[in-house]
Motif scaffolding. Structure first.
Motif, PDB file in Angstrom:
ATOM      1  N   PHE A 123       0.828  -1.212   0.000  1.00 39.23           N
ATOM      2  CA  PHE A 123       0.000   0.000   0.000  1.00 39.23           C
ATOM      3  C   PHE A 123       0.859   1.257   0.000  1.00 39.23           C
ATOM      4  O   PHE A 123       0.576   2.229  -0.674  1.00 39.23           O
ATOM      5  N   GLY A 124       1.892   1.221   0.834  1.00 37.62           N
ATOM      6  CA  GLY A 124       2.621   2.455   1.145  1.00 37.62           C
ATOM      7  C   GLY A 124       3.591   2.871   0.060  1.00 37.62           C
ATOM      8  O   GLY A 124       3.680   4.050  -0.287  1.00 37.62           O
ATOM      9  N   LEU A 125       4.299   1.905  -0.498  1.00 41.51           N
ATOM     10  CA  LEU A 125       5.318   2.276  -1.473  1.00 41.51           C
ATOM     11  C   LEU A 125       4.656   2.743  -2.754  1.00 41.51           C
ATOM     12  O   LEU A 125       3.726   2.122  -3.262  1.00 41.51           O
ATOM     13  N   GLY A 126       5.127   3.869  -3.245  1.00 47.97           N
ATOM     14  CA  GLY A 126       4.562   4.410  -4.469  1.00 47.97           C
ATOM     15  C   GLY A 126       3.172   5.000  -4.273  1.00 47.97           C
ATOM     16  O   GLY A 126       2.453   5.224  -5.234  1.00 47.97           O
ATOM     17  N   ASP A 127       2.791   5.228  -3.010  1.00 47.30           N
ATOM     18  CA  ASP A 127       1.496   5.859  -2.702  1.00 47.30           C
ATOM     19  C   ASP A 127       0.328   5.172  -3.381  1.00 47.30           C
ATOM     20  O   ASP A 127      -0.634   5.811  -3.815  1.00 47.30           O
ATOM     21  N   ARG A 128       0.377   3.845  -3.507  1.00 46.06           N
ATOM     22  CA  ARG A 128      -0.706   3.145  -4.181  1.00 46.06           C
ATOM     23  C   ARG A 128      -2.052   3.382  -3.519  1.00 46.06           C
ATOM     24  O   ARG A 128      -3.032   3.732  -4.155  1.00 46.06           O
ATOM     25  N   PHE A 129      -2.047   3.188  -2.185  1.00 42.46           N
ATOM     26  CA  PHE A 129      -3.311   3.292  -1.460  1.00 42.46           C
ATOM     27  C   PHE A 129      -3.846   4.716  -1.530  1.00 42.46           C
ATOM     28  O   PHE A 129      -5.037   4.954  -1.670  1.00 42.46           O
ATOM     29  N   LEU A 130      -2.918   5.681  -1.461  1.00 38.43           N
ATOM     30  CA  LEU A 130      -3.298   7.087  -1.511  1.00 38.43           C
ATOM     31  C   LEU A 130      -4.004   7.402  -2.820  1.00 38.43           C
ATOM     32  O   LEU A 130      -5.073   8.013  -2.843  1.00 38.43           O
ATOM     33  N   ASN A 131      -3.418   6.952  -3.930  1.00 39.73           N
ATOM     34  CA  ASN A 131      -4.013   7.242  -5.235  1.00 39.73           C
ATOM     35  C   ASN A 131      -5.365   6.563  -5.406  1.00 39.73           C
ATOM     36  O   ASN A 131      -6.243   7.056  -6.098  1.00 39.73           O
ATOM     37  N   TRP A 132      -5.491   5.438  -4.748  1.00 43.71           N
ATOM     38  CA  TRP A 132      -6.731   4.673  -4.849  1.00 43.71           C
ATOM     39  C   TRP A 132      -7.872   5.381  -4.123  1.00 43.71           C
ATOM     40  O   TRP A 132      -8.967   5.542  -4.649  1.00 43.71           O
ATOM     41  N   LEU A 133      -7.608   5.821  -2.916  1.00 43.38           N
ATOM     42  CA  LEU A 133      -8.689   6.376  -2.101  1.00 43.38           C
ATOM     43  C   LEU A 133      -8.902   7.867  -2.309  1.00 43.38           C
ATOM     44  O   LEU A 133      -9.966   8.392  -1.989  1.00 43.38           O
ATOM     45  N   GLU A 134      -7.888   8.547  -2.795  1.00 41.64           N
ATOM     46  CA  GLU A 134      -7.929   9.998  -2.823  1.00 41.64           C
ATOM     47  C   GLU A 134      -9.176  10.567  -3.502  1.00 41.64           C
ATOM     48  O   GLU A 134      -9.756  11.544  -3.012  1.00 41.64           O
ATOM     49  N   PRO A 135      -9.671   9.985  -4.599  1.00 44.24           N
ATOM     50  CA  PRO A 135     -10.858  10.553  -5.240  1.00 44.24           C
ATOM     51  C   PRO A 135     -12.071  10.586  -4.317  1.00 44.24           C
ATOM     52  O   PRO A 135     -12.947  11.433  -4.484  1.00 44.24           O
ATOM     53  N   VAL A 136     -12.141   9.695  -3.343  1.00 43.84           N
ATOM     54  CA  VAL A 136     -13.308   9.666  -2.463  1.00 43.84           C
ATOM     55  C   VAL A 136     -13.095  10.534  -1.234  1.00 43.84           C
ATOM     56  O   VAL A 136     -13.938  11.348  -0.870  1.00 43.84           O
ATOM     57  N   THR A 137     -11.944  10.363  -0.601  1.00 43.68           N
ATOM     58  CA  THR A 137     -11.761  11.026   0.688  1.00 43.68           C
ATOM     59  C   THR A 137     -11.073  12.376   0.557  1.00 43.68           C
ATOM     60  O   THR A 137     -11.128  13.180   1.476  1.00 43.68           O
ATOM     61  N   GLY A 138     -10.436  12.611  -0.541  1.00 40.23           N
ATOM     62  CA  GLY A 138      -9.652  13.838  -0.677  1.00 40.23           C
ATOM     63  C   GLY A 138      -8.332  13.679   0.063  1.00 40.23           C
ATOM     64  O   GLY A 138      -8.172  12.807   0.923  1.00 40.23           O
ATOM     65  N   TYR A 139      -7.356  14.488  -0.310  1.00 47.10           N
ATOM     66  CA  TYR A 139      -6.073  14.407   0.386  1.00 47.10           C
ATOM     67  C   TYR A 139      -5.361  15.738   0.262  1.00 47.10           C
ATOM     68  O   TYR A 139      -5.421  16.402  -0.763  1.00 47.10           O
ATOM     69  N   GLU A 140      -4.746  16.140   1.332  1.00 47.32           N
ATOM     70  CA  GLU A 140      -3.801  17.246   1.204  1.00 47.32           C
ATOM     71  C   GLU A 140      -2.570  16.887   2.003  1.00 47.32           C
ATOM     72  O   GLU A 140      -2.671  16.241   3.054  1.00 47.32           O
ATOM     73  N   HIS A 141      -1.426  17.296   1.487  1.00 45.66           N
ATOM     74  CA  HIS A 141      -0.190  16.890   2.138  1.00 45.66           C
ATOM     75  C   HIS A 141       0.082  17.816   3.315  1.00 45.66           C
ATOM     76  O   HIS A 141       0.011  19.029   3.189  1.00 45.66           O
ATOM     77  N   GLY A 142       0.370  17.237   4.467  1.00 40.14           N
ATOM     78  CA  GLY A 142       0.669  18.056   5.629  1.00 40.14           C
ATOM     79  C   GLY A 142       2.165  18.275   5.762  1.00 40.14           C
ATOM     80  O   GLY A 142       2.972  17.498   5.256  1.00 40.14           O
ATOM     81  N   ASN A 143       2.519  19.355   6.417  1.00 51.30           N
ATOM     82  CA  ASN A 143       3.936  19.629   6.614  1.00 51.30           C
ATOM     83  C   ASN A 143       4.284  19.556   8.089  1.00 51.30           C
ATOM     84  O   ASN A 143       3.996  20.476   8.840  1.00 51.30           O
ATOM     85  N   PRO A 144       4.842  18.459   8.518  1.00 47.71           N
ATOM     86  CA  PRO A 144       5.203  18.358   9.926  1.00 47.71           C
ATOM     87  C   PRO A 144       6.329  19.326  10.271  1.00 47.71           C
ATOM     88  O   PRO A 144       7.178  19.619   9.413  1.00 47.71           O
ATOM     89  N   PRO A 145       6.333  19.849  11.507  1.00 49.14           N
ATOM     90  CA  PRO A 145       7.364  20.807  11.912  1.00 49.14           C
ATOM     91  C   PRO A 145       8.757  20.179  11.928  1.00 49.14           C
ATOM     92  O   PRO A 145       9.757  20.890  11.845  1.00 49.14           O
ATOM     93  N   VAL A 146       8.796  18.868  12.048  1.00 53.65           N
ATOM     94  CA  VAL A 146      10.092  18.177  11.956  1.00 53.65           C
ATOM     95  C   VAL A 146      10.066  17.283  10.735  1.00 53.65           C
ATOM     96  O   VAL A 146       8.992  16.910  10.264  1.00 53.65           O
ATOM     97  N   GLY A 147      11.167  16.934  10.224  1.00 54.26           N
ATOM     98  CA  GLY A 147      11.233  16.140   9.001  1.00 54.26           C
ATOM     99  C   GLY A 147      10.649  14.753   9.185  1.00 54.26           C
ATOM    100  O   GLY A 147      10.589  14.218  10.302  1.00 54.26           O
ATOM    101  N   ALA A 148      10.183  14.176   8.082  1.00 56.05           N
ATOM    102  CA  ALA A 148       9.584  12.849   8.134  1.00 56.05           C
ATOM    103  C   ALA A 148      10.581  11.823   8.651  1.00 56.05           C
ATOM    104  O   ALA A 148      10.229  10.912   9.402  1.00 56.05           O
ATOM    105  N   LEU A 149      11.826  12.015   8.288  1.00 53.33           N
ATOM    106  CA  LEU A 149      12.839  11.051   8.711  1.00 53.33           C
ATOM    107  C   LEU A 149      13.025  11.101  10.226  1.00 53.33           C
ATOM    108  O   LEU A 149      13.146  10.072  10.892  1.00 53.33           O
ATOM    109  N   THR A 150      12.998  12.328  10.785  1.00 50.42           N
ATOM    110  CA  THR A 150      13.123  12.481  12.231  1.00 50.42           C
ATOM    111  C   THR A 150      12.009  11.731  12.938  1.00 50.42           C
ATOM    112  O   THR A 150      12.233  11.034  13.941  1.00 50.42           O
ATOM    113  N   VAL A 151      10.793  11.895  12.394  1.00 47.66           N
ATOM    114  CA  VAL A 151       9.653  11.212  13.019  1.00 47.66           C
ATOM    115  C   VAL A 151       9.893   9.709  13.006  1.00 47.66           C
ATOM    116  O   VAL A 151       9.753   9.032  14.031  1.00 47.66           O
TER     117      VAL A 151
END
Lengths: 646, 99, 530
Positions: A497-525
């Motif tokens: 699901f996660g690699l290549g945002d497969r799941f995201l592309n699949w569901l996005e038309p129904v639920t909508g999506y916007e990318h959030g910007n965490p105050p710390v980098g994704a790698l740090t998290v």
């Protein structure tokens, strides 16, 4: 293709009807029929899925209108289905995991004389759950919503000769009913606001209503979600629900039904998006529950209750993600699906262990089982690694995204929510490692099974094996194969699901999506999650791996004792609601009898008393009658004269 | 003689009769008092007949006498049979019909 | 002259009653079959009424009108609207089940008692009640209605007082005393209501000059018949009091638990599922039709009383120790919902209330009849005397559970549709009241599931161990009711199509329209049908 949608629900419903009305002559073949019909539903689901993939993202949604259900004035509820990417995801999860658990139950319930009925209930559940996710309006969703509640009631109380099971079933239904109030008021609010409660028009016009109304609708939907998904403050029923047979716990109280609340919130995303206050409450509920469940899970010695605490906590993650809005909807569902795999796998593993251990549920009486039950050990272990979020496995991909999104909420709220999610990940690692160590590692702490007359037996079979030492053995193929399939899912689903945002592309038309910007980098998290995880595992190992575990639980700190008692929620319920309610009804019964009925009887008595007095005038003496005649005549004549004078 | 005086006499007789009915217990005496009241009425009728100059009152007086005679026949029979069974002519003893 | 279908529908059970009563003492079985035959014939006629009725047509159909007591303007006027059709169908439908369930309830205890004929009397009285109830649903003349509204007390009195529940805790004498207490209380309570209504009926005649519902309602609507405000209110209260006793509405409810507790289960069904419906039906037809202004004036108080009924009845049901009294209090709660729906004055509320009357009849019949089977097996009405019945009699327990689930309005079963409509109809006009009423949903689950848990689950009690499961006759009585509950729960359109136009007429009587939604949504269900 859309004509097939009704069959998704229809096949298991037919199974339920046949199995429950069919009587004893179906005892031999009932479980095969039930499994077959669940598999039919899954097959149709896969066919529809393949068809859906063949179409473009825009016109993937299918509708099927069966008939007009309730129609009074402007109140129009149709028996209509909607199959879009979101419901498709659920259809596959429900019918897929459902079929696996049907297969598992064939072995697990082999010795139960009421197996046919069990499969009938399971089919009923699958039908109701599919109705829930396929409904095209909130009232039909409510139908499915209560339908799964009924199936859950019947299955928790399946061994209903056991008073604790019957009580747990009743409790689950009642707590859910409190949540249902929320759903019904939400529907009424939609009706008064929009004049309809079908998904299409309501969600499309959600932003036109006032924010206050939307907040009210959102909070009511949240109340419903809290009831069904065992979120604080309506979480108390889930632990008790473990009285049901283990396949039930796996299917209903881990993989599917308890996630219906998340579905509801994600489905109603348009309403929540326009009501930030309601969203905030959703995230708070999610964060509180994820910690609450995790803490409870740490203290339980009952393997199923520990897993139940874990379920609560994981759904807390999903609710938290759903409350974050479009940033989190997709990840809430993604975690829901991966959780469906690994939690169902864990529960089936627990069932397999119990199957081999005379239905013992106390982990302190397990130990060293890895050598006796290798398949169970491996599949359970993979589920364990997935749930704690070991890099590369399912839980890693889905949970990490949620923690990230929580931080991305921004401001103080973001830090608090993200911190809670991070802390929860650590506690998850701790309690799951504890479960793992207590069950499969360490030395044997097995105890002979209790006498049948000492405890109300969980199963009829319990009477035969009283007093014997357990002989752990691997479970039959019908049980291990579903576990292997689910373990496979727990390992690879997340990456898929996660690699290549497969799941995201699949569901996005129904639920909508916007990318959030965490105050710390994704790698740090990700890195800090890993650190927290390692710390949790290490603490658990130092407590339960390094030194021998006592068979009888030590008294423990105040926190441990509180967590064992579900942080006193039940005590609160008991004192305030149960006792208070008893006093209220008792005094009302008194009031009804002596006050309300007293007035009635008092009126009757006073009429009777008056006539008793009047009766005294009839004394039988002719003279007194003569006097009254004489007096009457005098009065009459006097009155006549008086009238004439005037 | 002024006919009004007859009316005074009738009223007096009626009052005596009524008082007797209300006060006395002996059935025979009661009976006589009732007769007294009836005859007081007859007297009044006849007096009115005389005063108004038509015969209606006298005719009614005859009717009253007939009714009174019939009443005496039935009433005395009841009193006699009561006296036979209870050996008393007191009306207070005959209160069996009360609840 | 057209065929007087409505008269015949009411006359058939009456004739049946007379014939059944005339059956010789020895032929008890013949009397039972005769009664069943006549009740089925009535059902067939009721179906015919429903078929001949055209939902989109005139308000009152199949009308009959004949002069009766010309000097007082009393006419023999019959006619049905959709609400009447639904309730006649309910009545005609339930009576065969009542007869079937009570098949052996009135057999004489000593077989040689040939002089008294209890069996014949029992079934004749049931048919008599049916005839009177049916004609009450048909009457459009106030006086005609009043006569049968009152007259049905007489057979009911004998049914309650003469044929008690044999499963009584105390001695026979004690049982007889309680039974006669319950019967007298029923009679007196309803008579008081009826007398006050009689005064109002006479008052109505003085004001209006005739008794015809249609004429008076038409004159009221056209403004040609003026009533002083106070006169209208007093007359309304006179009518409403009688109906509220019959319904029953808190605080006039206390006769119901006694009557239902002491009567046999089929008679209890007759009381709550059939006879009481005349009360709520009459509120819709007479109170709103004759006194629209006064109805609106009294609405706030009535709604609050209905709300109290809902919560109070449910709480008391939780506290009961006697199965039948529990069902009685649950019914009080449900009648609260019906009255709430009627006086919410929205189309959803009133359609819901009408559906509720039908559905409550069916669901209570299912629950109460199964409870009656259970009670007759064990010989006790106390919940505490049962336990673990599920294990020894699974079919009985299953049907009991379905009856209970219907009582708690589970979606998929008929009562859900009506309860939700009532709630939504109330909520649309009075959001706070609607929200409070939802408490009833939770409490209903509480008393039903507690009852089920205590009687059916847990370890099997010693006295329960030998209870037989449902017999074929009993299953035959219950199964159609359950099928109906499911059928009407999934496809209630058969009822709503008939009821909706009638409700629109009633709403136009009181000059009320549904509240408009806050946001106008264009293209409703546009997406759903593709």
């Amino acid at each position: 293709m859309e004509n097939l949608i009704a069959l998704l629900v229809g096949a298991p419903l037919l199974g339920a009807a046949v199995l429950l009305c069919g009587g004893r002559r179906l005892d031999k073949a009932g479980h095969w029929l039930g499994t077959l019909l669940a598999a039919v539903s899954f097959g149709i689901g896969v066919a529809l899925f393949a068809d859906m993939l063949g179409r473009g993202a825009e016109d993937r949604t299918l509708y099927q209108h069966l008939f007009s259900w309730v129609s009074v004035g402007s109140f129009q509820a149709d028996f209509a289905f909607r199959l879009d990417q979101l419901s498709m995801t659920f259809v596959l999860l429900i019918s897929g995991v459902g079929t696996l658990i049907h297969v598992y139950s064939i072995g697990y319930m082999e010795h139960d004389e009421r197996r046919r009925r069990f499969f009938g209930y399971l089919n009923l559940f699958v039908a109701a759950m599919l109705l829930l996710v396929l409904a095209d309006n909130y009232l039909l969703l409510y139908f499915g919503w209560e339908g799964v509640g009924l199936a859950s009631y019947l299955l928790i109380g399946f061994w209903q000769h056991k008073p604790s099971a019957a009580t747990a079933a009743k409790k689950a239904f009642l707590v859910n009913r409190v949540g249902d109030i929320g759903l019904s008021i939400a529907i009424m609010l939609m009706f008064t606001t929009f004049g309809t409660f079908a998904f299409g028009p309501v969600l499309a016009n959600a932003d036109k209503a006032s924010e206050g109304t939307l907040t009210a609708i959102g909070l009511m939907l949240l109340l419903a979600a809290c009831g069904k998904s065992a979120q604080v403050p309506l979480q108390s029923w889930l632990g008790d629900a473990m009285e049901g047979p283990t396949p039930v716990s796996a299917l209903i109280h881990a993989a599917t039904m308890v996630t219906a609340g998340v579905y509801l919130i994600v489905r109603s995303g348009a309403i929540f998006n326009a009501a930030p206050d309601a969203q905030l409450v959703v995230t708070v509920v999610g964060a509180v529950t994820l910690l609450f469940g995790a803490i409870v899970g740490c203290a339980k010695d009952d393997i199923k209750k520990a897993l139940a605490g874990s379920t609560m906590s994981q759904i807390g993650y999903m609710v938290l993600a759903a409350g974050l809005g479009p940033v989190g909807y997709v990840f809430a569902i993604m975690h829901l699906v991966t959780h469906g795999f690994f939690k169902a796998g864990l529960f089936l593993g627990a069932g397999s262990v119990m199957h081999g251990m005379n239905d013992e549920v106390d982990m302190r009486k397990y130990g060293g089982l890895r050598r006796y039950m290798p398949v169970t050990f491996v599949t359970f272990g993979l589920g364990y690694l997935a749930i704690i979020g070991f890099p590369g496995l399912s839980g890693f991909f889905s949970k990490d995204k949620i923690i990230e999104a929580a931080f991305a909420k921004g401001g103080t709220e973001g830090w608090i929510l993200g911190g809670a999610a991070l802390l929860g990940a650590g506690i998850t690692a701790f309690y799951m490692t504890r479960v793992m160590l207590l069950t499969f590692f360490g030395e044997k702490r097995w105890q002979p099974a209790p006498d049948a007359d000492q405890v109300p037996s969980a199963e009829p079979a319990a009477e035969h094996r009283a007093g014997r030492m357990p002989h752990p053995h691997e479970s039959p193929k019908s049980m291990t194969i579903p576990m292997i399939v689910l373990a496979f899912g727990s390992v690879f689903a997340g990456a898929f699901f996660g690699l290549g945002d497969r799941f995201l592309n699949w569901l996005e038309p129904v639920t909508g999506y916007e990318h959030g910007n965490p105050p710390v980098g994704a790698l740090t998290v990700t890195l800090s999650t890993m650190v927290v995880l390692a710390v949790g595992v290490a603490i658990a190992w130092s407590m339960y791996g390094r030194k021998p575990v006592p068979v009888v639980a030590p008294r423990g700190s105040f926190l441990t004792r509180a967590a064992r008692r579900d942080l006193f929620q039940d005590d609160f319920n008991h004192v305030v609601l149960v006792r208070g309610g008893e006093h209220l009804t008792r005094s009302l019964v008194y009031v009804d009898h002596s006050l309300v009925d007293g007035v009635v009887n008092g009126t009757a008595a006073s009429v009777g008393g008056l006539s008793g007095r009047l009766r005294k005038l009839q004394n039988g003496y002719a003279r007194s009658y003569a006097v009254s005649m004489f007096g009457g005549t005098v009065v009459l004549i006097a009155a006549t004269l008086l009238m004439r004078a005037v | 003689m002024n006919p009004v005086n007859y009316l005074y006499l009738a009223a007096l007789l009626f009052t005596i009769g009524a008082a007797g009915v209300l006060i006395r217990r002996n059935a025979i005496v009661l009976f006589m008092c009732v007769e007294l009241m009836l005859n007081a009425c007859n007297l009044a009728f006849v007096a009115f007949s005389r005063m108004h100059g038509n015969l209606d009152g006298q005719i009614i007086a005859f009717f009253t006498m007939v009714v009174a005679a019939a009443e005496v026949v039935v009433g005395l029979a009841i009193i006699v049979s009561l006296f036979r069974t209870r050996h008393s002519a007191s009306v207070d003893d005959a209160s069996l019909m009360k609840l | 002259m057209t065929f007087p279908l409505l008269t015949v529908t009411a006359a058939v059970p009456a004739v049946g009653a007379v014939l059944t009563a005339a059956v010789p003492a020895k032929q008890r079985t013949a009397a039972k079959w005769l009664a069943l035959l006549f009740s089925l014939a009535t059902l067939a006629l009721a179906v015919l009424v429903a078929v001949r009725f055209e939902p989109g047509g005139a308000r009152y159909q199949l009308t009959e009108s004949h002069a009766w007591i010309a000097d007082f303007g009393v006419r023999y006027e019959l006619g049905v609207d959709g609400i009447g059709v639904a309730l006649i169908a309910l009545t005609a439908l339930l009576i065969p089940f009542v007869i079937g369930a009570g098949w052996n309830d009135a057999d004489p205890l000593e077989t040689n008692s040939s002089r008294w004929r209890p069996t014949q009397g029992f079934f004749a009285l049931i048919l008599m009640v049916e005839a009177m109830v049916v004609i009450s649903f048909e009457a459009t003349d106030v006086f005609l209605f009043y006569i049968f509204f009152e007259a049905m007390l007489i057979p009911m009195y004998f049914l309650i007082g003469g044929f008690g529940d044999r499963a009584h805790a105390g001695s026979d004498e004690n049982a007889a005393a309680q039974r006669s207490y319950a019967a007298v209380k029923f009679l007196l309570y309803n008579l008081v209501g009826g007398l006050i209504m009689l005064a109002a009926v006479i008052g109505l005649y003085v004001v209006a000059g005739n008794f015809s519902l249609q004429e008076i309602a038409a004159a009221r609507a056209a403004g040609t018949l003026d009533m002083a405000t106070n006169t209208e209110r007093l007359l309304f209260l006179g009518f409403f009091f009688a109906f509220a006793v019959k319904a029953p509405l808190w605080p006039l409810h206390t006769w119901l638990p006694n009557a239902m507790g002491e009567a046999t289960a089929p008679v209890a069904v007759l009381i709550t599922a059939v006879v009481d419906k005349v009360g709520t039906f009459a509120m819709l037809r007479f109170c709103l039709g004759l006194f629209p202004e006064a109805s609106k004036w009294a609405t706030p108080v009535i709604l609050v009383l209905a709300l109290i009924s809902i919560v109070y009845g449910a709480l008391l049901a939780v506290g009961q120790r006697d199965i039948k009294r529990l069902v009685a209090y649950a019914s009080i709660s449900h009648f609260g919902f019906i009255i709430l729906g009627i006086f919410a004055m929205t189309s959803q509320g009133q359609s819901g209330a009408t559906l509720y009357m039908v559905n409550h009849g069916i669901s209570t019949a299912a629950l109460m009849l199964v409870a009656g089977f259970l009670i007759s097996r064990r010989g006790s009405r106390l919940i505490a005397d049962y336990g673990g019945v599920q294990k020894v009699a699974p079919v009985l327990a299953g049907t009991f559970l379905i009856g209970g689930l219907a009582t708690l309005s589970l979606p998929g079963l008929a009562p859900f549709v009506s309860e939700f409509l009532v709630l939504v109809g109330t909520f649309a006009r009075y959001p706070v009241l609607g929200a409070i009423a939802t408490i009833g949903i939770v409490l209903a689950a509480l008393y039903t599931l507690v009852l089920y848990q205590r009687t059916m689950t847990g370890p099997v009690k010693e006295e329960v161990r030998t209870l037989p499961d449902l017999r074929p006759r009993e299953l035959l009585v219950v199964a159609p009711l359950i099928a109906l509950l499911i059928g009407l729960g999934v496809y209630p359109k058969v009822l709503t199509d008939i009821v909706n136009p009638a409700v629109q007429h009633t709403l136009s009587d009181v000059k009320k329209t549904d509240p408009k939604p806050e946001v106008a949504v264009e293209a409703k269900n546009g997406e759903a049908v593709k």
